[in-house]
Design a protein around this motif. Structure first.
Motif, PDB file in Angstrom:
ATOM      1  N   MET A   1       3.795  23.605 -18.129  1.00 58.00           N
ATOM      2  CA  MET A   1       2.396  23.465 -18.512  1.00 58.00           C
ATOM      3  C   MET A   1       2.259  22.818 -19.886  1.00 58.00           C
ATOM      4  O   MET A   1       1.398  21.955 -20.113  1.00 58.00           O
ATOM      5  N   LEU A   2       3.125  23.211 -20.826  1.00 55.48           N
ATOM      6  CA  LEU A   2       3.057  22.658 -22.179  1.00 55.48           C
ATOM      7  C   LEU A   2       3.415  21.172 -22.202  1.00 55.48           C
ATOM      8  O   LEU A   2       2.930  20.435 -23.064  1.00 55.48           O
ATOM      9  N   LEU A   3       4.248  20.735 -21.271  1.00 55.33           N
ATOM     10  CA  LEU A   3       4.522  19.298 -21.162  1.00 55.33           C
ATOM     11  C   LEU A   3       3.240  18.541 -20.858  1.00 55.33           C
ATOM     12  O   LEU A   3       2.964  17.499 -21.463  1.00 55.33           O
TER      13      LEU A   3
ATOM     14  N   GLY B   1      -2.115  23.855 -31.651  1.00 54.43           N
ATOM     15  CA  GLY B   1      -2.634  23.707 -30.293  1.00 54.43           C
ATOM     16  C   GLY B   1      -1.602  24.129 -29.262  1.00 54.43           C
ATOM     17  O   GLY B   1      -1.897  24.914 -28.357  1.00 54.43           O
ATOM     18  N   MET B   2      -0.381  23.626 -29.400  1.00 48.86           N
ATOM     19  CA  MET B   2       0.680  23.992 -28.460  1.00 48.86           C
ATOM     20  C   MET B   2       0.967  25.491 -28.522  1.00 48.86           C
ATOM     21  O   MET B   2       1.126  26.154 -27.488  1.00 48.86           O
ATOM     22  N   LEU B   3       1.014  26.040 -29.733  1.00 47.17           N
ATOM     23  CA  LEU B   3       1.320  27.458 -29.896  1.00 47.17           C
ATOM     24  C   LEU B   3       0.215  28.342 -29.325  1.00 47.17           C
ATOM     25  O   LEU B   3       0.479  29.298 -28.581  1.00 47.17           O
ATOM     26  N   GLY B   4      -1.041  28.018 -29.656  1.00 45.90           N
ATOM     27  CA  GLY B   4      -2.156  28.835 -29.171  1.00 45.90           C
ATOM     28  C   GLY B   4      -2.310  28.764 -27.661  1.00 45.90           C
ATOM     29  O   GLY B   4      -2.532  29.796 -26.997  1.00 45.90           O
ATOM     30  N   ILE B   5      -2.172  27.579 -27.092  1.00 47.66           N
ATOM     31  CA  ILE B   5      -2.279  27.430 -25.639  1.00 47.66           C
ATOM     32  C   ILE B   5      -1.126  28.148 -24.949  1.00 47.66           C
ATOM     33  O   ILE B   5      -1.318  28.813 -23.923  1.00 47.66           O
ATOM     34  N   ALA B   6       0.077  28.049 -25.525  1.00 41.71           N
ATOM     35  CA  ALA B   6       1.235  28.751 -24.961  1.00 41.71           C
ATOM     36  C   ALA B   6       1.015  30.261 -24.968  1.00 41.71           C
ATOM     37  O   ALA B   6       1.336  30.960 -23.993  1.00 41.71           O
ATOM     38  N   MET B   7       0.457  30.777 -26.050  1.00 41.08           N
ATOM     39  CA  MET B   7       0.219  32.218 -26.145  1.00 41.08           C
ATOM     40  C   MET B   7      -0.803  32.687 -25.120  1.00 41.08           C
ATOM     41  O   MET B   7      -0.616  33.712 -24.462  1.00 41.08           O
ATOM     42  N   MET B   8      -1.877  31.929 -24.950  1.00 37.64           N
ATOM     43  CA  MET B   8      -2.899  32.336 -23.990  1.00 37.64           C
ATOM     44  C   MET B   8      -2.414  32.154 -22.551  1.00 37.64           C
ATOM     45  O   MET B   8      -2.770  32.944 -21.666  1.00 37.64           O
ATOM     46  N   ALA B   9      -1.587  31.140 -22.315  1.00 40.56           N
ATOM     47  CA  ALA B   9      -0.992  30.977 -20.988  1.00 40.56           C
ATOM     48  C   ALA B   9      -0.031  32.128 -20.692  1.00 40.56           C
ATOM     49  O   ALA B   9       0.006  32.664 -19.574  1.00 40.56           O
ATOM     50  N   GLY B  10       0.747  32.528 -21.705  1.00 45.42           N
ATOM     51  CA  GLY B  10       1.631  33.674 -21.540  1.00 45.42           C
ATOM     52  C   GLY B  10       0.859  34.951 -21.299  1.00 45.42           C
ATOM     53  O   GLY B  10       1.272  35.816 -20.518  1.00 45.42           O
TER      54      GLY B  10
ATOM     55  N   PRO C   1      -3.736  19.601 -19.403  1.00 47.21           N
ATOM     56  CA  PRO C   1      -3.874  18.302 -20.080  1.00 47.21           C
ATOM     57  C   PRO C   1      -5.241  18.110 -20.736  1.00 47.21           C
ATOM     58  O   PRO C   1      -5.351  17.455 -21.778  1.00 47.21           O
ATOM     59  N   LEU C   2      -6.274  18.708 -20.143  1.00 47.62           N
ATOM     60  CA  LEU C   2      -7.598  18.660 -20.761  1.00 47.62           C
ATOM     61  C   LEU C   2      -7.602  19.442 -22.067  1.00 47.62           C
ATOM     62  O   LEU C   2      -8.205  19.014 -23.061  1.00 47.62           O
ATOM     63  N   LEU C   3      -6.914  20.573 -22.090  1.00 51.09           N
ATOM     64  CA  LEU C   3      -6.825  21.378 -23.310  1.00 51.09           C
ATOM     65  C   LEU C   3      -6.100  20.610 -24.406  1.00 51.09           C
ATOM     66  O   LEU C   3      -6.484  20.665 -25.576  1.00 51.09           O
ATOM     67  N   GLY C   4      -5.043  19.909 -24.035  1.00 54.07           N
ATOM     68  CA  GLY C   4      -4.343  19.085 -25.013  1.00 54.07           C
ATOM     69  C   GLY C   4      -5.234  17.984 -25.558  1.00 54.07           C
ATOM     70  O   GLY C   4      -5.226  17.701 -26.761  1.00 54.07           O
ATOM     71  N   TRP C   5      -6.007  17.372 -24.683  1.00 57.80           N
ATOM     72  CA  TRP C   5      -6.920  16.293 -25.081  1.00 57.80           C
ATOM     73  C   TRP C   5      -7.965  16.801 -26.066  1.00 57.80           C
ATOM     74  O   TRP C   5      -8.201  16.196 -27.121  1.00 57.80           O
ATOM     75  N   THR C   6      -8.610  17.922 -25.721  1.00 58.94           N
ATOM     76  CA  THR C   6      -9.663  18.451 -26.603  1.00 58.94           C
ATOM     77  C   THR C   6      -9.088  18.974 -27.917  1.00 58.94           C
ATOM     78  O   THR C   6      -9.777  18.983 -28.936  1.00 58.94           O
TER      79      THR C   6
ATOM     80  N   PHE D   1       4.476  13.201 -15.556  1.00 56.10           N
ATOM     81  CA  PHE D   1       3.887  13.266 -16.892  1.00 56.10           C
ATOM     82  C   PHE D   1       4.797  12.650 -17.944  1.00 56.10           C
ATOM     83  O   PHE D   1       4.314  12.119 -18.946  1.00 56.10           O
ATOM     84  N   VAL D   2       6.100  12.676 -17.713  1.00 63.46           N
ATOM     85  CA  VAL D   2       7.006  11.963 -18.607  1.00 63.46           C
ATOM     86  C   VAL D   2       6.755  10.460 -18.508  1.00 63.46           C
ATOM     87  O   VAL D   2       6.706   9.760 -19.531  1.00 63.46           O
ATOM     88  N   VAL D   3       6.573   9.959 -17.294  1.00 62.21           N
ATOM     89  CA  VAL D   3       6.283   8.533 -17.098  1.00 62.21           C
ATOM     90  C   VAL D   3       4.943   8.164 -17.725  1.00 62.21           C
ATOM     91  O   VAL D   3       4.804   7.087 -18.324  1.00 62.21           O
TER      92      VAL D   3
END
Length: 301
Positions: free
Chosen positions: A33-35, A57-66, A162-167, A290-292
């Motif tokens: 998901m974080l990718l 952003g990555m840390l907060g989203i990871a925590m809420m996903a966890g 990906p929307l969360l990453g964008w915002t 998503f890597v591509v």
């Protein structure tokens, strides 16, 4: 003669508890998901991603996903104990109490929300909270037990990263970010239905109305195949709007053809273990897609 090494019981207990809490966050799922979060961040900007929204952003989203994953463990603890795939999880095994699991899930979610709200932006915090509620409450507590379309409807929560990453880096909603959501939303049913075929007997045992249980394996195979064609079209959307270029077009087309081929095999040339291999292939499909996207962005932009 050397004395045997004696590890204090308290140290062993702490070690086991740490691993049990970590397992509740579904780290492999969160990593994938974080990718997609990272790709959403990178595609939102022409240059480098600012450090603060990237890290927090990555840390907060990871925590809420966890946190959402931990709530999933908590809500599903009864049926998890009856299924071979999940019976060894911490709660069914009694390694953690319900109160400790709830406190952990709740605290992790609150900390993640505060981190996103103060160090990223309120929009991302509230969207991530909505995703948490969508997965932990709407899907896990209701849809999963209510309808064979559970993964189709509930898949929206899992498609949000990906929307969360964008915002997180732009503080605004954008149509291009929604295209990335559509891709994951379309990818989720064939991904999960392949697993559901493999675990059909277990889902039937615990009265979870997964599609293979309610409509049969052959119908589910047909749905998987049709969804892979739909997914192939969804994967073309970034090219059609000019968000991605030829590198992504070639890479996504190869991956789409591979997924369609695996689904075709499952439908017309099934063999023992193939459904699980399709499930595994789908994970690599999304990861490589998503890597591509990321590679194309920095080569094409």
């Amino acid at each position: 003669m050397a004395k045997p090494l004696i590890i204090p019981a308290q140290s062993m207990s702490f070690s086991l508890s740490w691993r049990d809490y970590f397992e509740m966050t579904k780290p492999k799922v969160v990593a994938l998901m974080l990718l997609t979060v990272l790709v959403g961040m990178c595609l939102a900007l022409p240059g480098a991603v600012p450090l603060q929204p990237l890290v927090f952003g990555m840390l907060g989203i990871a925590m809420m996903a966890g946190s959402a994953a931990a709530f999933n463990h908590l809500i599903d603890r009864r049926i998890d104990g009856l299924m071979a795939r999940t019976y060894n999880r911490p709660l069914p095994k009694g390694k953690l109490s319900v109160n400790k699991a709830f406190s952990f899930a709740f605290s992790l979610g609150v900390l993640g929300f505060v981190l996103l709200y103060w160090w990223v932006n309120p929009l991302t915090a509230w969207l991530t909270f909505a995703s948490l509620i969508g997965y932990a409450v709407v899907y896990t507590a209701y849809l999963k037990r209510a309808t064979p379309q559970n993964i189709v409807i509930g898949g929206l929560a899992g498609a949000m990263p990906p929307l969360l990453g964008w915002t997180a880096v732009t503080n605004e909603l954008h149509g291009n970010a929604l295209l990335l959501v559509i891709i994951i939303f379309t990818w989720t049913p064939p991904h999960f239905w392949a697993l559901a075929i493999h675990r059909k007997a277990e889902y039937a045992k615990v009265d979870i109305p997964m599609l293979p249980v309610t409509h049969g394996v052959e119908f589910t195979k047909t749905c998987i195949l049709l969804y892979t064609f739909l997914l192939a079209l969804a994967c073309l959307l970034p090219v059609l709007v000019g968000m991605s270029g030829p590198v992504y077009l070639v890479g996504s087309s190869i991956l789409s053809c591979g997924f369609i081929y695996k689904a075709w095999q499952l439908k017309y040339h099934d063999e023992p273990g193939l459904a699980m291999r399709v499930f595994t292939f789908s994970i690599y499909h999304l990861m490589l897609l998503f890597v591509v996207l990321l590679v194309d962005h920095y080569l094409w932009s």
